[in-house]
Design an enzyme around this catalytic site. Structure first.
Site, PDB file in Angstrom:
ATOM      1  N   HIS A  69       3.386   3.734   7.195  1.00 54.96           N
ATOM      2  CA  HIS A  69       2.365   2.893   6.559  1.00 54.96           C
ATOM      3  C   HIS A  69       1.491   2.194   7.596  1.00 54.96           C
ATOM      4  O   HIS A  69       1.857   1.142   8.111  1.00 54.96           O
ATOM      5  CB  HIS A  69       3.087   1.856   5.677  1.00 54.96           C
ATOM      6  CG  HIS A  69       2.175   1.040   4.826  1.00 54.96           C
ATOM      7  ND1 HIS A  69       2.599   0.455   3.658  1.00 54.96           N
ATOM      8  CD2 HIS A  69       0.877   0.685   4.962  1.00 54.96           C
ATOM      9  CE1 HIS A  69       1.599  -0.224   3.124  1.00 54.96           C
ATOM     10  NE2 HIS A  69       0.530  -0.113   3.911  1.00 54.96           N
ATOM     11  N   LEU A  72      -5.601   3.182   9.787  1.00 52.56           N
ATOM     12  CA  LEU A  72      -6.350   3.433  11.026  1.00 52.56           C
ATOM     13  C   LEU A  72      -7.865   3.396  10.825  1.00 52.56           C
ATOM     14  O   LEU A  72      -8.619   3.635  11.762  1.00 52.56           O
ATOM     15  CB  LEU A  72      -5.890   4.726  11.702  1.00 52.56           C
ATOM     16  CG  LEU A  72      -4.418   4.748  12.152  1.00 52.56           C
ATOM     17  CD1 LEU A  72      -4.138   5.925  13.079  1.00 52.56           C
ATOM     18  CD2 LEU A  72      -3.957   3.459  12.805  1.00 52.56           C
ATOM     19  N   ASN A 103      -7.131   3.992   1.962  1.00 56.88           N
ATOM     20  CA  ASN A 103      -8.241   3.070   1.653  1.00 56.88           C
ATOM     21  C   ASN A 103      -9.299   3.045   2.759  1.00 56.88           C
ATOM     22  O   ASN A 103      -9.676   1.999   3.276  1.00 56.88           O
ATOM     23  CB  ASN A 103      -7.730   1.653   1.324  1.00 56.88           C
ATOM     24  CG  ASN A 103      -7.031   0.957   2.487  1.00 56.88           C
ATOM     25  OD1 ASN A 103      -6.629   1.595   3.456  1.00 56.88           O
ATOM     26  ND2 ASN A 103      -6.898  -0.352   2.395  1.00 56.88           N
ATOM     27  N   ASP A 163      -2.490   2.156  -1.829  1.00 57.25           N
ATOM     28  CA  ASP A 163      -2.159   0.910  -1.133  1.00 57.25           C
ATOM     29  C   ASP A 163      -3.384   0.073  -0.782  1.00 57.25           C
ATOM     30  O   ASP A 163      -4.428   0.590  -0.379  1.00 57.25           O
ATOM     31  CB  ASP A 163      -1.379   1.218   0.149  1.00 57.25           C
ATOM     32  CG  ASP A 163      -1.122  -0.046   0.938  1.00 57.25           C
ATOM     33  OD1 ASP A 163      -0.396  -0.909   0.437  1.00 57.25           O
ATOM     34  OD2 ASP A 163      -1.692  -0.189   2.040  1.00 57.25           O
ATOM     35  N   HIS A 190       1.917   0.102  -4.043  1.00 54.65           N
ATOM     36  CA  HIS A 190       1.651  -1.274  -3.606  1.00 54.65           C
ATOM     37  C   HIS A 190       1.886  -2.118  -4.856  1.00 54.65           C
ATOM     38  O   HIS A 190       1.093  -2.077  -5.788  1.00 54.65           O
ATOM     39  CB  HIS A 190       0.199  -1.352  -3.107  1.00 54.65           C
ATOM     40  CG  HIS A 190      -0.331  -2.737  -2.904  1.00 54.65           C
ATOM     41  ND1 HIS A 190      -0.788  -3.175  -1.687  1.00 54.65           N
ATOM     42  CD2 HIS A 190      -0.511  -3.776  -3.764  1.00 54.65           C
ATOM     43  CE1 HIS A 190      -1.231  -4.428  -1.805  1.00 54.65           C
ATOM     44  NE2 HIS A 190      -1.072  -4.811  -3.056  1.00 54.65           N
ATOM     45  N   HIS A 243       5.946  -2.267   1.457  1.00 58.45           N
ATOM     46  CA  HIS A 243       6.091  -3.662   1.910  1.00 58.45           C
ATOM     47  C   HIS A 243       6.747  -4.645   0.926  1.00 58.45           C
ATOM     48  O   HIS A 243       6.107  -5.563   0.417  1.00 58.45           O
ATOM     49  CB  HIS A 243       4.732  -4.231   2.356  1.00 58.45           C
ATOM     50  CG  HIS A 243       3.540  -3.871   1.517  1.00 58.45           C
ATOM     51  ND1 HIS A 243       3.481  -4.037   0.157  1.00 58.45           N
ATOM     52  CD2 HIS A 243       2.338  -3.343   1.878  1.00 58.45           C
ATOM     53  CE1 HIS A 243       2.297  -3.645  -0.277  1.00 58.45           C
ATOM     54  NE2 HIS A 243       1.593  -3.214   0.734  1.00 58.45           N
ATOM     55  N   ASN A 289      -1.254  -9.199   2.626  1.00 55.16           N
ATOM     56  CA  ASN A 289      -0.951  -8.876   1.247  1.00 55.16           C
ATOM     57  C   ASN A 289       0.167  -7.838   1.193  1.00 55.16           C
ATOM     58  O   ASN A 289      -0.020  -6.758   1.719  1.00 55.16           O
ATOM     59  CB  ASN A 289      -2.214  -8.320   0.567  1.00 55.16           C
ATOM     60  CG  ASN A 289      -2.152  -8.469  -0.921  1.00 55.16           C
ATOM     61  OD1 ASN A 289      -1.368  -9.264  -1.436  1.00 55.16           O
ATOM     62  ND2 ASN A 289      -2.952  -7.701  -1.625  1.00 55.16           N
ATOM     63  N   ASP A 316       2.557  -1.553   8.236  1.00 56.67           N
ATOM     64  CA  ASP A 316       1.335  -1.946   7.501  1.00 56.67           C
ATOM     65  C   ASP A 316       0.279  -2.448   8.490  1.00 56.67           C
ATOM     66  O   ASP A 316      -0.441  -3.418   8.213  1.00 56.67           O
ATOM     67  CB  ASP A 316       1.629  -2.996   6.429  1.00 56.67           C
ATOM     68  CG  ASP A 316       0.506  -3.078   5.394  1.00 56.67           C
ATOM     69  OD1 ASP A 316      -0.458  -2.288   5.483  1.00 56.67           O
ATOM     70  OD2 ASP A 316       0.597  -3.938   4.498  1.00 56.67           O
ATOM     71  N   GLY A 335      -4.236  -8.777   6.168  1.00 53.49           N
ATOM     72  CA  GLY A 335      -3.736  -7.708   7.039  1.00 53.49           C
ATOM     73  C   GLY A 335      -3.502  -8.182   8.453  1.00 53.49           C
ATOM     74  O   GLY A 335      -4.163  -9.108   8.925  1.00 53.49           O
TER      75      GLY A 335
HETATM   76  O1  DOR Z   1      -2.493  -6.999   4.095  1.00 49.51           O
HETATM   77  C1  DOR Z   1      -2.870  -5.903   3.700  1.00 49.51           C
HETATM   78  N1  DOR Z   1      -3.875  -5.248   4.305  1.00 49.51           N
HETATM   79  N2  DOR Z   1      -2.268  -5.366   2.643  1.00 49.51           N
HETATM   80  C2  DOR Z   1      -2.724  -4.257   2.069  1.00 49.51           C
HETATM   81  O2  DOR Z   1      -2.131  -3.818   1.106  1.00 49.51           O
HETATM   82  C3  DOR Z   1      -3.935  -3.586   2.568  1.00 49.51           C
HETATM   83  C4  DOR Z   1      -4.171  -3.894   3.973  1.00 49.51           C
HETATM   84  C5  DOR Z   1      -5.552  -3.527   4.476  1.00 49.51           C
HETATM   85  O3  DOR Z   1      -6.031  -2.428   4.174  1.00 49.51           O
HETATM   86  O4  DOR Z   1      -6.119  -4.298   5.247  1.00 49.51           O
HETATM   87 ZN    ZN Z   2      -1.057  -1.307   3.630  1.00 46.15          ZN
END
Ligand code: DOR
Ligand code: ZN
Length: 446
Positions: A69, A72, A103, A163, A190, A243, A289, A316, A335
């Site tokens: 997870h 990049l 994403n 996610d 997620h 997570h 998150n 993550d 994140g």
């Molecule tokens: O903290 C997070 N950041 N949780 C997520 O589920 C997505 C991720 C992100 O893409 O920055």
């Molecule tokens: Zn994630």
């Protein structure tokens, strides 16, 4: 020899590498001889000549780490991370394979996007970067993507996730689980009921109340863990939970596994050791998150990782630019960086403290994630005939985390200034040294 992935680069012809004085899993001291990307000899004081020699001076040899997870950010947000910088960060962190989330911009919901990520990262050559396909088109939660086409593409997508967002419509999730079963691919959820979390920036508790921040309750995660466990029981073959962050989620996963429901779960290093007390500074670097929770959550997560209720560690790794982090807490993007600190956190928290040994680290950071995603060639035993995907760790190397010294393009580490006592020094991908003396090798230009 096992180099089964389409498009995967074979090692350069007749390259050999000798690792001297290393301790596989922290056990007996040996030399390891690697030819053409495969371990061909192991034993005390091998008398062989090699193109390259690395003296481990008794360091710990682990199977190359696998992270299910990461984000990049390529394509779309190359200002925060690219496949090249993310691969370098992964190599520096000891990883030989990572799975990058869907994403991106555009969303990884088509075989061509997944193929471009896979082939480009193979050309960069520092880490196997496996694209994760999205479960729904555009991450909109409405229409399921073509799992079969992505699975059969050159990228061999074997894992799907929205996610960053939860697949919240239970009927869509049911259909996705049924489709995934038919295609034999893994779904990763997620877990966040947005109607309960309402996108709040902080864990719902005393800290958020005192700081005047909106709260994201545990039940928003736990209700989806419960729902999707039941859907997996009735319609699926396997499902993975991203997570895990609460004590209640641990109880639910324990319950589901006791029923024989085929679910697996991961935990991030930050949810294992950081709590919402850090939010007192209102520093956006601590927004993530799901949110950082309380002491008894982190304690339950650590215990669950030790007893196998939680299967593995996943970072993550979520790079963000300073303009997205150095803002009011409520507006900071969620994140944190994770790739370059993960092994040190796990080693310090569990091995240095005497709670676990290096065999266990190999299990939760390499073998289990490779097994869960059914990834061939990684997370394998350190033995003759096996692919040389390896990580060397110095268990007595004190270092201080600094965002600006990281190979990641972003600097949003929550561990700024924190001291660690173990460090990855060397990473080897199919016999190629991708990190030496704690420095990632130069990525191939593509
Ligand atoms: O903290 C997070 N950041 N949780 C997520 O589920 C997505 C991720 C992100 O893409 O920055
Ligand atoms: Zn994630």
């Amino acid at each position: 020899m096992n180099f089964p992935e389409t498009g995967q680069l074979a090692p350069a012809a007749s390259e050999s590498l000798l690792l001297k004085n290393v301790k596989p899993y922290g056990e007996d001291l040996v030399d390891v001889f690697i030819e053409d990307g495969v371990i061909t000899q192991m034993g005390a004081s091998l008398e062989v000549s090699a193109d390259r020699e690395i003296d481990g001076h008794g360091q710990i040899l682990l199977p190359g780490l696998v992270d299910m997870h990461v984000h990049l950010r390529e394509p779309g947000r190359e200002d925060t991370e690219t496949l090249a910088t993310g691969s370098a960060a992964a190599a520096k962190g000891g990883f030989t394979a990572v799975f990058t989330m869907a994403n991106t911009i555009p969303v990884m919901d088509q075989p061509t996007i997944a193929e471009s990520v896979w082939l480009k990262s193979q050309a960069i050559g520092l880490c196997d970067v496996h694209p994760i396909g999205s479960i729904t088109k555009g991450l909109e939660g409405k229409e399921i993507t073509e799992f079969g086409m992505m699975a059969r593409s050159a990228a061999k997508v074997r894992m799907f996730s929205d996610d960053g967002k939860c697949v919240d419509n239970p009927m869509i999730m049911r259909r996705a689980i049924e489709y995934a079963k038919g295609q034999d691919v893994l779904l990763a959820q997620h877990c966040e009921d947005l109607r309960l979390s309402d996108g709040a920036p902080a864990h719902e508790g005393q800290t958020a109340a005192r700081l005047g921040l909106r709260g994201w309750p545990r039940a928003a995660e736990e209700s989806i863990v419960a729902r999707d466990s039941l859907l997996t029981r009735d319609y699926g073959t396997r499902m993975h939970i991203c997570h895990l962050s609460t004590v209640g989620s641990v109880e639910l996963v324990k319950w589901a596994k006791a029923q024989g429901i085929p679910i697996t779960a991961e935990v991030t290093p930050h949810h294992l050791i950081l709590t919402d007390k850090l939010l007192e500074s209102y520093d956006g670097v601590y927004r993530v998150n799901p949110p950082l929770r309380e002491d008894h959550d982190t304690a339950a997560l650590r215990e669950a990782l030790l007893d196998g209720t939680i299967d593995c560690v996943a970072t993550d790794h979520a790079p963000h630019g300073s303009e997205e982090k150095c803002v009011e807490f409520e507006h900071a993007r969620p994140g944190m960086l994770g790739l370059e600190t993960s092994l040190s956190i796990i080693a310090d928290t569990f091995v240095r403290s005497g709670l676990a040994d290096w065999r266990w680290v190999a299990k939760v950071m390499s073998e289990r994630p490779a097994e869960i995603v059914r990834l061939p060639g990684h997370g394998r035993p350190i033995a003759v005939g096996e692919p040389a995907n390896l990580t060397l760790v110095d268990p007595e190397r004190t270092w201080v985390a600094r965002g600006e010294e990281m190979d990641s393009k972003a600097e949003n580490t929550p561990y700024e200034g924190m001291e660690f006592h173990s460090k990855v020094t060397t990473t080897i991908l199919r016999g190629h040294v991708t990190c030496a003396e704690g420095k990632a090798a130069e990525p191939n230009t593509v």
